[in-house]
Design an enzyme around this catalytic site. Structure first.
Site, PDB file in Angstrom:
ATOM      1  N   ASP A 132       1.144  -5.028   3.818  1.00  0.00           N
ATOM      2  CA  ASP A 132       1.435  -5.606   5.119  1.00  0.00           C
ATOM      3  C   ASP A 132       2.931  -5.866   5.109  1.00  0.00           C
ATOM      4  OD1 ASP A 132       0.584  -6.313   7.710  1.00  0.00           O
ATOM      5  OD2 ASP A 132       0.763  -8.418   7.220  1.00  0.00           O
ATOM      6  N   SER A 133       3.572  -5.419   6.143  1.00  0.00           N
ATOM      7  CA  SER A 133       5.017  -5.533   6.162  1.00  0.00           C
ATOM      8  C   SER A 133       5.490  -5.759   7.578  1.00  0.00           C
ATOM      9  CB  SER A 133       5.656  -4.268   5.577  1.00  0.00           C
ATOM     10  OG  SER A 133       5.217  -3.120   6.275  1.00  0.00           O
TER      11      SER A 133
END
Length: 198
Positions: free
Chosen positions: A69-70
Site C-alpha cells: 500500500d503506497s
C-alpha cells in the site's frame, strides 16, 4: 519459489518482478492465479491495508503473497492524500483526475509549503499466516505541472531536487534505487534473507 503479486498495476508488477527475479523467485500477478474479487481496503494505515490484502490473497491462492500500500503525502495538507492516493479524486486508479485534484488542493501554496513524500509499505504473507513488512519513503516537492513520461501515478508531479528531475523522468533502474517502493522492497528482501524459505 512462486510469489503472488496482489496488484493489477502494471508499473508495480514490473518493479516487483524485477526485484524478486534477483533472488530467483517467480513473481506472478494475482490475476494469473485467482479470480477472487479484490478485497475492500478498510485499514487506517498503509501497513494495515498491505497486510489485509496479502492475507486475503494468501488464503485465496494458497501461495505466498506480496502486497503493498503506497501513496503520496503533501505535508501542508495534513498527510493527504495518504492512504487515499489511488482514489483521491473519487474513482480508483484515475491518475489524471488524482493529479489534477492534488494540483488544485496545493494551488494556494508555494516553495517549502509544497514539500511532500511518497510512502510504501510492502507485506509478504505466507498461507500459514507468517508475515513480514517493511516501509520506505522518498522526499521531494509536489509541483503543479507535469514533467516526464515514465513512472505512473503522481510521478510527473513529484520533483526530486537532488536529481533535478521528477520521478517520471528517472530511468527505471535509477527510480528503483531511490523510490519509496524500491527502498521498502530492499528492506523486505533483507529481512527475507533471514527467513526460512519453506
Amino acid at each position: 519459489m512462486k510469489i503472488v503479486l496482489a496488484t493489477h498495476n502494471e508499473g508495480k508488477i514490473r518493479e516487483f518482478r524485477k526485484a524478486f527475479a534477483g533472488i530467483g523467485w517467480e513473481a506472478v500477478p494475482v490475476s494469473d492465479v485467482s479470480d477472487a474479487p479484490d478485497p475492500e481496503e478498510t485499514g487506517t494505515t498503509f501497513e494495515e491495508n498491505a497486510l489485509q490484502k496479502a492475507h486475503y490473497y494468501a488464503k485465496a491462492t494458497g501461495l505466498p503473497v506480496l502486497s503493498d500500500d503506497s501513496g503520496i503525502v503533501a505535508d501542508i495538507l495534513g498527510d493527504k492524500p495518504g492512504i487515499y492516493s489511488a482514489r483521491y479524486a473519487g474513482h480508483h486508479g484515475d491518475d489524471e483526475a488524482n493529479n489534477q485534484k492534488l494540483i488544485r488542493d496545493l494551488a494556494p501554496y508555494t516553495g517549502e509549503d509544497r514539500k511532500g513524500h511518497y510512502v510504501c509499505v510492502v507485506a509478504l504473507v505466507w498461507p500459514d499466516g507468517r508475515e513480514l513488512t517493511a516501509e520506505g519513503s522518498c522526499y521531494g516537492i509536489i509541483r503543479d505541472f507535469y514533467q516526464g513520461t515514465g513512472g505512473f501515478g503522481y510521478d510527473p508531479l513529484f520533483y526530486l531536487p537532488e536529481y533535478g528531475k521528477t520521478m517520471a523522468e528517472l530511468p527505471m533502474e535509477e527510480k528503483n534505487k531511490i523510490s519509496h517502493r524500491g527502498r521498502a522492497l530492499r528492506k523486505l528482501l533483507a529481512k527475507l534473507a533471514d527467513e526460512p524459505m519453506d
